[in-house]
Design an enzyme around this catalytic site. Structure first.
Site, short mmCIF file in Angstrom:
data_model
loop_
_atom_site.label_atom_id
_atom_site.label_comp_id
_atom_site.label_asym_id
_atom_site.label_seq_id
_atom_site.Cartn_x
_atom_site.Cartn_y
_atom_site.Cartn_z
N GLY A 85 0.84 -1.20 0.00
CA GLY A 85 0.00 0.00 0.00
C GLY A 85 0.87 1.24 0.00
O GLY A 85 0.54 2.26 0.61
N GLN A 126 -1.91 7.46 1.07
CA GLN A 126 -1.59 8.70 1.78
C GLN A 126 -0.42 8.51 2.75
O GLN A 126 0.55 9.26 2.71
CB GLN A 126 -2.82 9.20 2.55
CG GLN A 126 -2.60 10.57 3.19
CD GLN A 126 -3.58 10.89 4.32
OE1 GLN A 126 -4.30 10.02 4.80
NE2 GLN A 126 -3.60 12.14 4.74
N ILE A 141 -1.24 -2.15 -5.46
CA ILE A 141 -2.07 -2.88 -6.43
C ILE A 141 -1.94 -2.25 -7.83
O ILE A 141 -2.20 -2.88 -8.83
CB ILE A 141 -3.55 -2.91 -5.94
CG1 ILE A 141 -4.43 -3.81 -6.77
CG2 ILE A 141 -4.15 -1.52 -5.86
CD1 ILE A 141 -4.42 -5.23 -6.32
N TYR A 180 -15.19 -0.73 8.58
CA TYR A 180 -13.77 -0.43 8.76
C TYR A 180 -13.37 -0.60 10.22
O TYR A 180 -12.37 -1.25 10.55
CB TYR A 180 -13.52 1.01 8.29
CG TYR A 180 -12.13 1.54 8.53
CD1 TYR A 180 -11.03 0.99 7.89
CD2 TYR A 180 -11.93 2.64 9.37
CE1 TYR A 180 -9.75 1.51 8.11
CE2 TYR A 180 -10.67 3.16 9.58
CZ TYR A 180 -9.59 2.59 8.95
OH TYR A 180 -8.33 3.10 9.16
N1 SER Z 1 -8.86 8.43 8.74
C1 SER Z 1 -9.64 7.23 8.87
C2 SER Z 1 -11.00 7.41 8.30
O1 SER Z 1 -11.49 8.50 8.33
C3 SER Z 1 -9.75 6.83 10.31
O2 SER Z 1 -8.72 5.96 10.60
O3 SER Z 1 -11.57 6.45 7.87
#
Ligand code: SER
Length: 319
Positions: free
Chosen positions: A9, A13, A36, A143
């Site tokens: 990755g 960022q 990727i 997430y």
């Molecule tokens: N910066 C991330 C998000 O906003 C949080 O870990 O998903």
């Protein structure tokens, strides 16, 4: 002796800046970047680079053996906002990639891992102010669920298989070199770009939404610090709380206005508001400060200064 590092990755960022920093520390030949796709030409053209699918264990193993890798930084993930659109994809990417790396270490093919967790591991039932290291964690985003489960698996692999895995719970990360993608905290980067380009920003979070944030240089320093610490200094093998500052969109606007007095903003909260509302406002990171000597350097004024100065000079170079 220099470690042989693979960054997965590396075009993202954080991955892109981490790659350049690790190349500066350990030498370009010792840091292999992968992603990727060829998403960041500065990363691709500044040293060794491999196309790699983080969900494919065999390809990962071939790459690791080809370069004799001993340390992996797994920076590939689908973030909170995109994860809500593609829940199964987020689950598969975030978990498959972690298990691939953990299993390489369990099988003694590599010996050290960095894997980032996030403030997204917390949820609406977590205490919001000064959120402790050990507290209620009931994440409501896919997430956040992947990061919470991932933390448990990191700790499990450390306890059962002696895997040297290290992790920090990043807050929102603010940077000017590479754009973030698909996160809820991304407004705090977008706002600087739009301030310079349009003198106006439509903010997708409400003005009083307070979230923990950090400048990229601090985040990179924390990452390098935890990886350089001796193994017995790392007392927490799930993931460390990590903090710098906390602010709201209103605070950023005020800070930008001290440089660009005509800057305007409108607030149009979307589905990301609910995500932001489920996360802490501020984080207690005393374990990181005590165990491996973490401290941050950038406050909001310093961040605004860095963002506006660097984005302005990038725009001038490109015009
Ligand atoms: N910066 C991330 C998000 O906003 C949080 O870990 O998903």
């Amino acid at each position: 002796m220099n470690p042989k590092i693979l960054i997965i990755g590396a075009c993202g960022q954080i991955g892109s800046e981490l790659t350049q920093k690790l190349r500066a520390i350990h030498g370009a030949d010792n840091v292999i970047a992968s992603d990727i796709n060829y998403g960041n030409l500065d990363v691709v053209n500044s040293g060794l680079f491999e196309i790699l699918d983080a969900q494919d264990y065999s390809s990962m193993k071939i790459c690791v053996e080809k370069y004799n890798i001993d340390t992996i930084y797994l920076m590939a993930a689908m973030l909170s906002a995109t994860g809500e659109k593609y829940p199964m994809k987020a689950w598969d990417l975030n978990m498959d990639s972690l298990f691939n790396v953990l299993n390489l270490a369990k099988n003694k093919i590599i010996n050290k891992i960095f894997w980032p967790s996030s403030i997204a591991v917390f949820g609406p039932t977590t205490p919001k102010e000064n959120t402790p290291q050990y507290t209620v964690m009931e994440p409501t985003t896919v997430y956040g669920i992947t990061k919470q489960v991932g933390e448990r698996w990191c700790e499990y692999y450390h306890n059962k298989y002696n895997v040297d895995v290290r992790s920090i719970r990043y807050p929102g990360i603010i940077s000017w070199k590479t754009l973030p993608g698909g996160g809820t905290t991304d407004y705090a980067v977008d706002i600087y770009h739009k301030a310079l380009a349009d003198n106006h920003y439509d903010c997708f979070l409400s003005e009083h939404t307070e979230l923990p944030m950090m400048f990229m240089d601090d985040a990179i320093e924390a990452t390098i610090k935890i990886m350089q610490a001796p193994p017995d200094a790392i007392k927490i093998r799930s993931s460390y709380n990590l903090a710098a500052i906390s602010f709201t969109p209103e605070h950023v606007v005020k800070s930008i206005k001290s440089h660009l007095k005509d800057f305007t903003v409108s607030y149009e909260p979307d589905f990301r508001q609910e995500i932001a509302d489920s996360w802490p406002k501020s984080i207690d990171d005393n374990h990181a400060r005590k165990d491996w000597n973490w401290s941050h350097h950038y406050d909001l004024e310093a961040i605004t200064n860095e963002m506006l100065t660097n984005l302005k000079s990038l725009a001038n170079q490109n015009s």
